[in-house]
Design an enzyme around this catalytic site. Sequence first.
Site, PDB file in Angstrom:
ATOM      1  N   LYS A 139       0.855  -1.203   0.000  1.00  0.00           N
ATOM      2  CA  LYS A 139       0.000   0.000   0.000  1.00  0.00           C
ATOM      3  C   LYS A 139       0.887   1.248   0.000  1.00  0.00           C
ATOM      4  CE  LYS A 139      -3.354   2.679   2.550  1.00  0.00           C
ATOM      5  NZ  LYS A 139      -4.650   2.686   3.162  1.00  0.00           N
ATOM      6  N   HIS A 292      -8.111 -28.927 -35.154  1.00  0.00           N
ATOM      7  CA  HIS A 292      -9.291 -28.251 -34.621  1.00  0.00           C
ATOM      8  C   HIS A 292      -9.930 -29.031 -33.469  1.00  0.00           C
ATOM      9  CE1 HIS A 292      -9.061 -25.120 -37.621  1.00  0.00           C
ATOM     10  NE2 HIS A 292      -8.817 -26.069 -38.506  1.00  0.00           N
TER      11      HIS A 292
END
Length: 530
Positions: A139, A292
């Site tokens: 922070k 695929h």
Amino acid sequence: MTRIPVRRALVSVYDKTGLEELARGLHESGVEIVSTGSTAGSIAALGVPVTPVAEVTGFPEILGGRVKTLHPHVHAGLLADQGNPEHVSTVDELGIATFQLVVVNLYPFRETVASGATPAEIVEQIDIGGPAMVRSSAKNHNSVAIVVDPGSYIEVLQAVAAGGFDLITRQRLAGQAYAHTAAYDAAVANWFGQQAVLADAQAAVGIEGGENTTSNWPPYVGVALERAEVLRYGENPHQRAALYVQQGAEPGIAQAEQVHGKAMSFNNYVDGDAAYRAAFDFDEPCVAIIKHANPCGIATGADVAQAHAKAHACDPISAFGGVIAVNRPVTPAMAEQVADVFTEVILAPAFEPAALELLSTKKNLRLMVVRGPRPHGAEQRPISGGVLMQDADALDAPGDDPGNWTLACGQALHAGELAELRFAWRAVRTVKSNAILLAKDCASVGVGMGQVNRVDSAKLAVARAGERAAGAFAASDAFFPFADGLQVLLDAGVRAVAQPGGSIRDAEVVAAAEAAGVTMYFTGTRHFAH
Ligand SMILES: NC(=O)c1ncn([C@@H]2O[C@H](COP(=O)(O)O)[C@@H](O)[C@H]2O)c1NC=O
């Protein structure tokens, strides 16, 4: 960019990797080191000056280490904005010294869970003071650099020697720090969720009517994903894409090691995953060739070269540009065969040196080392606004063992034929539904996939197999709702069929097989794959 010189560092690490270099380097740069219990002990043992944190707090470590750094003299030193005159005068008045660098790594919670420790031991390994320091420092990144990764100590020492960390670096470190505590807390929350599931299951034992159906899944699942790679593009060139690995997950293709070739694409990963799942479904040497996300060839063999030759022969046209997975090390014999075919990717547990040398001459081929077996845990599937979770479709259902199959009609197969049908049954589950797979000699010869009705899948499989359909062993991933799909296979002359059974029209379906003199087994298990 403003650098903040590092005068005072707080070091509190469970993992002491690199601690010696770090402590010596900080000391040489004139940094005062404050440290907790055993970290301070390790640093002092090196002959490097260190201030025990108890001297800063004026309070001993208590409750078996549960409280050591949770003190205003530590946290105000971490949280005071050193560019804010009010903060500076407050800490000065209270005699609190500030930190410019914090190095913390946390108690090994995940490792303790994995070790099979008791709940009490696991709970004791939930780090409280460490994450508190990490979050306070992150922070306050305007004033403090927070480091959670022992791998970045060299970078840390370079920054310290260069006059401190610049703001961009402090911000980046703060982001890493919050990701680290978030992943840590997610692991803790997941463990508590698992405990809740266990408790519910225990409570359900003895309840009349049996099984607990409401709480088999944890109330919360925390997933921590770390970017491993930015991909060139997504499924199509106009889509952005990246690969993220899931922390704490069983290793799969996302963790595969690339040993040759250009960067993997998004579609390579998708097809690679399908190939990996298919090939690692078999105990015998197996090769799956995927296009695929569907197999255009899958086969087992005495060795991988034979398995590859058989898989390739299924549909050589479609195998062009395919992704291959193999569940054994790639041999030079297999490598020679593959070298003749344009292939995008080969995934294998290893490449024999001569195979690697040969395949490395192909600059467009990617070679990936994957660790089998395929993951068996719960699977997630994103849908808009959420995620579906399910158990992986493992091959351990009763219906996956031919010994449990029901002979619906025709002559029972002898052992060799049953092994062929078993292969078809295992292979069909790697095909997208509706799936029909025809096999001969433990190799697919015709695959019908992804059709919106089973008749078209059957037609596709038969068309692809051509003459090979006659005498083939057929598998259907789900029951035939009508006899029409099966009839396509019967007309093509298949030898035997495995399918789950369970349609309200089973009698019609069985009658059609019987009329054709074809053996049919009900597996009792379905293997949809969408
Ligand atoms: N309780 C506390 O105040 C506290 N402060 C720091 N820790 C952790 O203690 C470990 C280091 O302790 P030691 O230096 O004694 O090996 C680090 O993993 C750190 O994250 C704490 N431990 C657990 O919560």
